[in-house]
Design a protein around this motif. Structure first.
Motif, PDB file in Angstrom:
ATOM      1  N   TYR A 242       0.860  -1.187   0.000  1.00  0.00           N
ATOM      2  CA  TYR A 242       0.000   0.000   0.000  1.00  0.00           C
ATOM      3  C   TYR A 242       0.895   1.236   0.000  1.00  0.00           C
ATOM      4  O   TYR A 242       1.587   1.518   0.981  1.00  0.00           O
ATOM      5  N   PHE A 243       0.916   1.949  -1.128  1.00  0.00           N
ATOM      6  CA  PHE A 243       1.732   3.165  -1.269  1.00  0.00           C
ATOM      7  C   PHE A 243       3.212   2.908  -0.958  1.00  0.00           C
ATOM      8  O   PHE A 243       3.854   3.721  -0.266  1.00  0.00           O
ATOM      9  N   THR A 244       3.768   1.831  -1.455  1.00  0.00           N
ATOM     10  CA  THR A 244       5.166   1.521  -1.143  1.00  0.00           C
ATOM     11  C   THR A 244       6.151   1.968  -2.224  1.00  0.00           C
ATOM     12  O   THR A 244       7.356   1.979  -1.971  1.00  0.00           O
ATOM     13  N   ASP A 245       5.681   2.320  -3.418  1.00  0.00           N
ATOM     14  CA  ASP A 245       6.596   2.578  -4.540  1.00  0.00           C
ATOM     15  C   ASP A 245       7.613   3.665  -4.239  1.00  0.00           C
ATOM     16  O   ASP A 245       8.801   3.530  -4.567  1.00  0.00           O
ATOM     17  N   ASP A 246       7.177   4.769  -3.617  1.00  0.00           N
ATOM     18  CA  ASP A 246       8.100   5.867  -3.331  1.00  0.00           C
ATOM     19  C   ASP A 246       8.328   6.060  -1.836  1.00  0.00           C
ATOM     20  O   ASP A 246       8.916   7.052  -1.410  1.00  0.00           O
ATOM     21  N   ALA A 247       7.877   5.099  -1.031  1.00  0.00           N
ATOM     22  CA  ALA A 247       7.888   5.282   0.424  1.00  0.00           C
ATOM     23  C   ALA A 247       9.301   5.228   0.999  1.00  0.00           C
ATOM     24  O   ALA A 247      10.085   4.333   0.680  1.00  0.00           O
ATOM     25  N   GLU A 248       9.586   6.181   1.876  1.00  0.00           N
ATOM     26  CA  GLU A 248      10.851   6.188   2.610  1.00  0.00           C
ATOM     27  C   GLU A 248      10.694   5.502   3.966  1.00  0.00           C
ATOM     28  O   GLU A 248      11.672   5.024   4.539  1.00  0.00           O
ATOM     29  N   LEU A 249       9.480   5.469   4.466  1.00  0.00           N
ATOM     30  CA  LEU A 249       9.165   4.734   5.695  1.00  0.00           C
ATOM     31  C   LEU A 249       7.981   3.824   5.393  1.00  0.00           C
ATOM     32  O   LEU A 249       6.950   4.287   4.895  1.00  0.00           O
ATOM     33  N   ILE A 250       8.158   2.547   5.675  1.00  0.00           N
ATOM     34  CA  ILE A 250       7.103   1.566   5.397  1.00  0.00           C
ATOM     35  C   ILE A 250       6.704   0.869   6.694  1.00  0.00           C
ATOM     36  O   ILE A 250       7.538   0.266   7.375  1.00  0.00           O
ATOM     37  N   PHE A 251       5.427   0.996   7.033  1.00  0.00           N
ATOM     38  CA  PHE A 251       4.886   0.254   8.159  1.00  0.00           C
ATOM     39  C   PHE A 251       4.643  -1.192   7.723  1.00  0.00           C
ATOM     40  O   PHE A 251       4.267  -1.449   6.582  1.00  0.00           O
ATOM     41  N   VAL A 252       4.857  -2.116   8.648  1.00  0.00           N
ATOM     42  CA  VAL A 252       4.573  -3.527   8.389  1.00  0.00           C
ATOM     43  C   VAL A 252       3.595  -3.998   9.455  1.00  0.00           C
ATOM     44  O   VAL A 252       3.876  -3.889  10.652  1.00  0.00           O
ATOM     45  N   VAL A 260      -5.806  -0.307  11.259  1.00  0.00           N
ATOM     46  CA  VAL A 260      -5.448   0.954  11.897  1.00  0.00           C
ATOM     47  C   VAL A 260      -4.300   1.615  11.132  1.00  0.00           C
ATOM     48  O   VAL A 260      -4.314   2.825  10.875  1.00  0.00           O
ATOM     49  N   VAL A 261      -3.304   0.819  10.753  1.00  0.00           N
ATOM     50  CA  VAL A 261      -2.127   1.350  10.071  1.00  0.00           C
ATOM     51  C   VAL A 261      -2.494   1.928   8.707  1.00  0.00           C
ATOM     52  O   VAL A 261      -1.911   2.927   8.267  1.00  0.00           O
ATOM     53  N   ARG A 262      -3.456   1.345   8.039  1.00  0.00           N
ATOM     54  CA  ARG A 262      -3.889   1.890   6.749  1.00  0.00           C
ATOM     55  C   ARG A 262      -4.377   3.337   6.926  1.00  0.00           C
ATOM     56  O   ARG A 262      -4.080   4.217   6.107  1.00  0.00           O
ATOM     57  N   GLY A 263      -5.108   3.580   7.999  1.00  0.00           N
ATOM     58  CA  GLY A 263      -5.555   4.939   8.294  1.00  0.00           C
ATOM     59  C   GLY A 263      -4.390   5.865   8.604  1.00  0.00           C
ATOM     60  O   GLY A 263      -4.403   7.051   8.234  1.00  0.00           O
ATOM     61  N   VAL A 264      -3.365   5.336   9.277  1.00  0.00           N
ATOM     62  CA  VAL A 264      -2.161   6.122   9.565  1.00  0.00           C
ATOM     63  C   VAL A 264      -1.486   6.537   8.265  1.00  0.00           C
ATOM     64  O   VAL A 264      -1.082   7.702   8.091  1.00  0.00           O
ATOM     65  N   VAL A 265      -1.353   5.599   7.332  1.00  0.00           N
ATOM     66  CA  VAL A 265      -0.718   5.897   6.047  1.00  0.00           C
ATOM     67  C   VAL A 265      -1.518   6.960   5.300  1.00  0.00           C
ATOM     68  O   VAL A 265      -0.953   7.922   4.756  1.00  0.00           O
ATOM     69  N   GLU A 270      -1.683  12.502   3.327  1.00  0.00           N
ATOM     70  CA  GLU A 270      -2.347  13.802   3.183  1.00  0.00           C
ATOM     71  C   GLU A 270      -1.427  14.947   3.602  1.00  0.00           C
ATOM     72  O   GLU A 270      -1.553  16.073   3.112  1.00  0.00           O
ATOM     73  N   GLU A 271      -0.480  14.640   4.504  1.00  0.00           N
ATOM     74  CA  GLU A 271       0.493  15.628   4.959  1.00  0.00           C
ATOM     75  C   GLU A 271       1.709  15.694   4.038  1.00  0.00           C
ATOM     76  O   GLU A 271       2.654  16.448   4.302  1.00  0.00           O
ATOM     77  N   GLY A 272       1.705  14.874   2.987  1.00  0.00           N
ATOM     78  CA  GLY A 272       2.819  14.877   2.055  1.00  0.00           C
ATOM     79  C   GLY A 272       3.978  13.982   2.445  1.00  0.00           C
ATOM     80  O   GLY A 272       5.063  14.061   1.836  1.00  0.00           O
ATOM     81  N   LYS A 273       3.783  13.123   3.436  1.00  0.00           N
ATOM     82  CA  LYS A 273       4.854  12.232   3.889  1.00  0.00           C
ATOM     83  C   LYS A 273       4.922  10.990   3.001  1.00  0.00           C
ATOM     84  O   LYS A 273       3.896  10.435   2.603  1.00  0.00           O
ATOM     85  N   LYS A 274       6.141  10.568   2.713  1.00  0.00           N
ATOM     86  CA  LYS A 274       6.345   9.404   1.861  1.00  0.00           C
ATOM     87  C   LYS A 274       6.356   8.138   2.722  1.00  0.00           C
ATOM     88  O   LYS A 274       7.406   7.636   3.126  1.00  0.00           O
ATOM     89  N   VAL A 275       5.167   7.653   3.015  1.00  0.00           N
ATOM     90  CA  VAL A 275       5.022   6.453   3.838  1.00  0.00           C
ATOM     91  C   VAL A 275       4.135   5.448   3.108  1.00  0.00           C
ATOM     92  O   VAL A 275       3.366   5.801   2.214  1.00  0.00           O
ATOM     93  N   GLY A 276       4.247   4.194   3.502  1.00  0.00           N
ATOM     94  CA  GLY A 276       3.433   3.134   2.924  1.00  0.00           C
ATOM     95  C   GLY A 276       3.279   1.998   3.914  1.00  0.00           C
ATOM     96  O   GLY A 276       3.700   2.104   5.078  1.00  0.00           O
ATOM     97  N   ARG A 344       6.978   9.181  15.015  1.00  0.00           N
ATOM     98  CA  ARG A 344       7.563  10.491  14.707  1.00  0.00           C
ATOM     99  C   ARG A 344       8.809  10.737  15.589  1.00  0.00           C
ATOM    100  O   ARG A 344       9.773  11.373  15.141  1.00  0.00           O
ATOM    101  N   GLY A 345       8.806  10.188  16.771  1.00  0.00           N
ATOM    102  CA  GLY A 345       9.923  10.404  17.694  1.00  0.00           C
ATOM    103  C   GLY A 345      11.211   9.712  17.281  1.00  0.00           C
ATOM    104  O   GLY A 345      12.299  10.144  17.668  1.00  0.00           O
TER     105      GLY A 345
END
Length: 351
Positions: A242-252, A260-265, A270-276, A344-345
């Motif tokens: 899910y949104f991994t092609d350009d992601a710099e941080l990937i949740f597993v 829940v994590v899908r909602g986080v992504v 929406e904030e412009g962060k490269k996550v997947g 984020r921390g």
């Protein structure tokens, strides 16, 4: 059947019967009690057999007997009950007897709680019994997928002659969602010529066991099992990306936690962060190929446990990226806000 609002445990039980389950052996334990309750009536109505065994140990050995006779057989339990079944599951793997084992996970260790958790990851993916063996582990994230995976589990079990887990945390068992149950065989299944169905004077007897007293024979059998597991790794591992092609941080994450994590992504995108997100749909074999992500700087395992999936993520990415963890155990579910604030921390400014 038409799309119908169902409780998770009842949907999975219905799917098992639809896939041709003829024998169910179980023992009560929360949060999967609706399954044996449902099966006690539905198996009889479908021409099958239901037995409430005297213990979890008895239940898994009944599965061994029915499966060894070529019948599609299943058991279900929750974490402490699955722990008690481990010796029998090792026997099933050693004897190459097909079976489906549904684990509606709860918090541990020990008796723990009756709240949902994901803390049986190591027990299922590493082999909780003795010897060198593995079992395929399917991990649904919604009720439609849970029903589909139950039916698929029977086909995988028969095709490879192996026990198969379906890892459904307690939320999957207890929630309600619309489900359509249609059985579409994954494989063209062959006659079970190996099964102990009685000779009737027509053939040599079949012996179904896991006992090899000669070391050379046992070694040869283990080589055979490893070749089978290699085939399963090659053909059955899968994940949703899910949104991994350009992601710099990937949740597993997997199961309910992945919802829940899908909602986080979505929020961070929406904030412009490269996550997947990578959502393993098979916990074993682990979907290693999904981790070929050259842009990724950090993987974060989000679990309803204390980080049992971390080692598999490190192996999958070959330590080419940092691997971090955030999660809770005991029946607590990290919220989207908690995940974002904690990650984020330590994300080094990625989010």
């Amino acid at each position: 059947m038409a799309r119908k609002l169902m409780k998770g445990n009842e949907a999975m039980a219905t799917a098992a019967i639809t896939a041709g389950c003829k024998c169910f052996f179980g023992y009560p334990i929360t949060p999967q009690n609706e399954i044996p309750e449902f099966m006690s009536k539905a198996m009889y109505e479908s021409g099958g057999a239901f037995v409430q065994a005297e213990s979890e140990v008895a239940a898994i050995n009944m599965v061994y007997g029915a499966g060894g006779a070529g019948v599609r057989a299943m058991t279900s339990s929750s974490s402490p009950g699955i722990a008690l079944k481990q010796e029998g599951i090792s026997y099933l793997a050693g004897a190459e007897v097909p079976a489906v084992i549904l684990n509606v996970m709860r918090g541990g260790p020990g008796l723990g709680s009756i709240q949902p958790a994901q803390s049986d990851y190591n027990m299922m993916t590493r082999g909780g019994g003795d010897g060198d063996y593995n079992c395929p582990v399917l991990a649904p994230a919604n009720l439609q997928e849970a029903a589909d995976m139950i039916m698929e589990a029977f086909d995988i079990a028969d095709h490879y002659r192996t026990p198969v887990y379906v890892a459904a945390d307690g939320y999957i068992g207890q929630m309600m969602e619309p489900v359509e149950i249609i059985y579409k065989p994954k494989y063209e299944l062959k006659e079970k010529t190996w099964a102990a169905t009685g000779m009737r004077g027509k053939r040599e007897k079949n012996v179904v066991n896991s006992l090899y007293l000669e070391p050379e024979l046992l070694y040869k059998h283990n080589i055979h099992l490893q070749e089978k597991y290699a085939e399963i790794k090659e053909k059955e591992a899968r994940a949703e990306k899910y949104f991994t092609d350009d992601a710099e941080l990937i949740f597993v994450s997997y199961g309910t936690m992945s919802r829940v994590v899908r909602g986080v992504v979505d929020k961070l995108r929406e904030e412009g962060k490269k996550v997947g997100m990578i959502r393993p749909q098979t916990l074993w074999p682990f979907p290693v190929k999904a981790f070929d992500n050259p842009n990724c700087k950090m993987y974060v395992s989000i679990e309803m446990s204390m980080g049992q999936m971390i080692d598999d993520i490190k192996l999958a990415c070959e330590c080419k990226a940092e691997v971090k963890f955030y999660g809770k155990a005991g029946g607590l579910v990290p919220t989207a806000h908690e995940i974002i604030e904690n990650v984020r921390g330590f994300s080094g400014g990625i989010i």
